[in-house]
Structures are given as C-alpha cells and as structure tokens.
Design an enzyme around this catalytic site. Structure first.
Site, mmCIF file in Angstrom:
data_model
loop_
_atom_site.group_PDB
_atom_site.id
_atom_site.type_symbol
_atom_site.label_atom_id
_atom_site.label_comp_id
_atom_site.label_asym_id
_atom_site.label_seq_id
_atom_site.Cartn_x
_atom_site.Cartn_y
_atom_site.Cartn_z
ATOM 1 N N PHE A 83 45.740 103.882 72.573
ATOM 2 C CA PHE A 83 46.588 104.983 73.044
ATOM 3 C C PHE A 83 45.767 106.149 73.569
ATOM 4 C CE2 PHE A 83 45.537 106.923 69.043
ATOM 5 C CZ PHE A 83 45.836 108.268 69.150
ATOM 6 N N LYS A 84 44.523 106.252 73.138
ATOM 7 C CA LYS A 84 43.717 107.391 73.560
ATOM 8 C C LYS A 84 43.395 107.353 75.050
ATOM 9 C CE LYS A 84 42.181 107.988 68.886
ATOM 10 N NZ LYS A 84 41.156 107.952 67.852
ATOM 11 N N ASP A 85 43.542 106.174 75.670
ATOM 12 C CA ASP A 85 43.373 106.088 77.122
ATOM 13 C C ASP A 85 44.364 106.986 77.855
ATOM 14 O OD1 ASP A 85 41.364 104.156 76.880
ATOM 15 O OD2 ASP A 85 42.760 102.478 77.027
#
Length: 483
Positions: free
Chosen positions: A112-114
């Site tokens: 999700f950090k993308d």
C-alpha cells in the site's frame, strides 16, 4: 494551508516546507494548522469519484494552487499512478460473511505504501526541478516502506536515498526488492538490529539541525506529511464503496479496520474522520501492542522487546504517528505534546492523561492478533473464498471474523500475500507468485552491512557526505529547501 509542529517549537511552513522535512526541528511532526471540514453535499458529490479523482480532490485541499497549480497537481498524480497494475489503482473485493477487503497493493512493490510514495516522489521531483537542488532521503523500514521509497525516486539525479533495513526481520522478498535496485542514487544498509533500533541513528541525524540543513536531509517514512495526506483517500473510497446509503440522516457509519504498525495509516483515518467522514476506526495490531494498550488502558509504554511476528512490517514498538493522533485529539495542544513526548523519549513509558485517553478511546477501537489468530484468519478466508490474505491483511480479517454480522465494514489490505510466502506456507496454503517476484532471487544484490557495536549514525554521516560531494562534483550547488 500552513503546517505546524505538534510540539509548537517552530514557525508554520507551507506544503513544500513540510514535504522536504522529516521530523520538525523541535522533534515534533508536521500537521495542518486547520483540518478542512466537508459538508454533506461535498460527500455526496465525491461519492461518484474514482479513487484517482479522490486523491486529486483531497490533495488540492492541502496543497495551495500558488505552490502547485491544480492542472499540474492532477498531472503529477496521474503520473504517480501510471505504473499501477490495476486500472482503478485499488480494488474492493466483496467476500463471504460480509468480508470486504480493500486491496491497496497494486503498485510496483505490491504494498500500500506505493500509493502515497509514488505521489510523494512526483511532488519532490516537481519542486526539485524548479529549483535545481539536491536532497538526501533517509528512510528506516520494517519491510515495505524501503522498497516503495526506492521505487519512487530510483535513478533521479537530484535525490540520493539511504535506506536502513533490520537484517533478518524482513521477508526475503521485501529485502530483495531493496537490495536488487542497483542505481547510483540508491544506498541500502542492512543493520543487525530491530525496526526500532534502526530508527535511532535516523533520529540522531535529523536532530543535528546543522547537518540536516547542510545536506538537505528529508524522510519518506510516514513521518512525512505527504504520505499521510495521500492515504486519507483510502478512507473516503472505502466509505463510499461500503456505505448502504448517502440519503439517510444521519449518514450511516462504516467501520474501517486498519492493520497498524507505525500508525501512519490510522492517522490518515483520524484526519478523514475529523473532516466529517462518518467512519468508526479499528486499529488492529499484532503482538507488538502498544497502540492497543494505549486505546484500552491509556498505557503508552514499551514492552521489554520487539516480538517477531508473521505480520513483520507491523513489528514496531514506537509508533511515532501516535503523536499526531494525540495532538489532533488534544485540540492541537502543542505544549502538552511536548511534555508528553519528551517524557516518553526519556523513560519509554507514559500514562495518558485521563481526558486524552477518553478521547482516544472514543476515536479508535482496537484489537490485538496473535500469530495463531493470523493463521486461522488466512485459512478461513481461503476455505470460504479461495482468496489469499497477506498476514497483515489477516489481522484485519481476524477482527472481522470475531464480530457479529450486520455492521458495514471494510478491511484494509496493505500488501499482497506474494510478499509473505513463509506466512502463507505456515497457514498450510500455497503461495501464488507473480513473475516479478520470482525473478528477484536471480538478480544481483548490493547493500552495506551494519554490525552491532558500530556507530551507525557515523557510518551514515560519512556516506551522506560522500554522496553530496559527488553531486557537487557534477557542478551543482547545495541550498536549503522548503523555505
């Protein structure tokens, strides 16, 4: 829109100033001076927007048009999401027993950090190109942040990134996603310590104000406000997908279940709630349960040690973003935050004031999931749906399975199960590996080992100086950014 430190020791800055900072110079974290409030008509209008469009609308509230014109902002966000594998960027999966899983992991590194880092990388590049300057990005990672941060800036000539990972505490896939990036501006350090220990040298360098200013140090951890800002969109999208109606008064409440480590994602949820989104937040942790203890008992204190769990990216004892949540709930009381956080820094133990604890418990529910809980949730989800969960997504599913039916609920899924093959095997299931991940084991790797007993901060200082000298040798001049 201006940003202030949670500890009140520095003047307000604009978005550019907050973007190019790690911790504020007084040790606090930057937050918007005012949180925008959205009315019912705005919520109804936004309910028809795509995730990409929601990110644009939200970012435009926190980034003034004089800094980044709206058309330019939209282009930067489109560029950020251009490498995502799913056309809608994120995807809601509706499974049996009312289990709604919001897949936030369709970016390059399957995490999700993308989402936030791809946008943040574009914002950085925009300002750096305008000013022709150079920055040093300093990141500590417990798993996914490092690879997402690397991908957001790899190959950029005006940024060098230094990533510290805790050797042996990441999965093989997570480590390889960092060490296989062979670029001149990427510097990976594998430290023999846990995720909290690797944060210490980073804090030390940021606390050295002269050094941080001279070399334009900045962070891409969820210390960085830009990360929090983009993640607010998860909550609006989840709400609009899962609410039964927008025509009732009051609007229905949707419960959003958030796997929680450093607290950045749940902070974004608290801000969405403050903006008027009718959500109930549930922070689900693993055996490293400081946030759970804080919510339940007002006990914000370290355990004896970090416990290694199947949900390894959440193996964090010091969730620094709790400072943002407590500041928000205290009515922006920076004097209180300074007192509380300085005490915590000294003794690693804090009993929250009664009023603050009451507000925290009203804002967040919480739950702790053991490795056995994680395995059972993964197994049940597979048996009922033929759907694989990563161990972090499984902590959210564990909470869902423990609740009675009927409440509209969305579980955030922060990573693909392909990144956590060991956990999938532990659950007696078969990993499903995309070719991009399979290929990692055959690629060249590069990293620097940091041994216990070494002065990690000094090693970083020397490497940062070397990177800056190389930049200067190419004929560019350093100057402080974000002012």
């Amino acid at each position: 829109m201006e940003y202030v430190s949670t500890r009140g020791g520095v003047g307000a800055v604009d978005f550019e100033g907050a973007l190019f900072s790690g911790y504020a110079p007084d040790g606090g974290l930057f937050m918007p001076q005012h949180i925008p409030s959205l009315d019912r008509d705005t919520l109804r209008r936004w309910s028809h927007l795509s995730y990409r469009e929601l990110v644009k609308e939200l970012c435009s509230l926190f980034i003034t048009a004089d800094l980044v014109p709206r058309n330019t902002l939209d282009d930067l966000i489109d560029r950020a999401f251009s490498r995502f594998r799913h056309k809608d960027v994120i995807l809601l999966c509706r499974l049996k027993d009312g289990l709604n899983v919001l897949e936030l992991w369709h970016g390059v590194t399957y995490a999700f950090k993308d989402l936030a880092l791809s946008c943040t990388g574009q914002f950085l590049q925009y300002f750096l190109e305008k000013k022709q300057k150079h920055v040093i990005i300093l990141v500590g990672t417990s798993g996914d942040t490092g690879s997402s941060a690397i991908e957001s800036v790899r190959g950029q000539k005006n940024m060098d990134i230094f990533v510290l990972l805790p050797k042996g505490f990441c999965t093989q896939t997570q480590e390889l996603q960092m060490t296989t990036v062979i670029e001149d501006n990427v510097h990976v350090f594998a430290a023999r310590g846990n995720s909290d220990e690797i944060d210490e040298p980073i804090k030390e360098l940021f606390a050295d104000v002269d050094f941080a200013r001279k070399y334009n140090l900045m962070s891409l951890n969820s210390v960085n406000w830009s990360r929090i800002m983009v993640q607010i969109a998860h909550y609006f999208y989840a709400y609009f997908q899962c609410t039964p109606s927008l025509d009732t008064t009051p609007l229905p409440v949707v419960e959003i279940v958030v796997p929680t480590g450093g607290g950045g994602n749940i902070t974004a949820g608290c801000i969405a709630q403050k903006m008027g989104l009718p959500i109930q937040l549930v922070a689900v942790v693993n055996s490293n349960d400081i946030i759970h203890r804080a919510v339940q008992h007002g006990d914000f204190s370290l355990s004896e040690s970090v416990k290694a769990t199947l949900a390894s990216a959440m193996d964090i004892q010091e969730p620094y973003n709790m400072e943002r949540i407590l500041w928000l709930l205290s009515g922006s009381d920076s004097r209180l935050m300074k007192t509380l956080m300085e005490r915590f820094s000294e003794v690693k133990s804090l009993k929250l004031p009664e009023d603050l604890h009451r507000k925290l418990s009203a804002t967040l529910c919480s739950c702790s999931a053991s490795d056995e809980d994680i395995v059972r949730a993964m197994q049940r989800c597979w048996e009922e749906n033929c759907y694989l969960l990563c161990p972090h997504s499984a902590v959210a599913a564990h909470y869902h399975y423990s609740q009675p039916d009927g409440t509209p609920r969305c579980c955030l899924a922060p990573a693909s199960p392909a990144k956590f093959q060991e956990a999938v095997l532990r659950a007696g299931l078969v990993p499903q590996l995309p070719p991009e991940i399979t290929a990692l084991t055959a690629m060249e790797t590069r990293s620097t080992l940091l041994e216990k007993g070494q002065d990690w901060a000094q090693v970083l200082r020397e490497q940062i100086k070397a990177a800056a000298q190389q930049w200067e040798a190419q004929g560019s001049q350093q100057a402080p950014l974000g002012q």
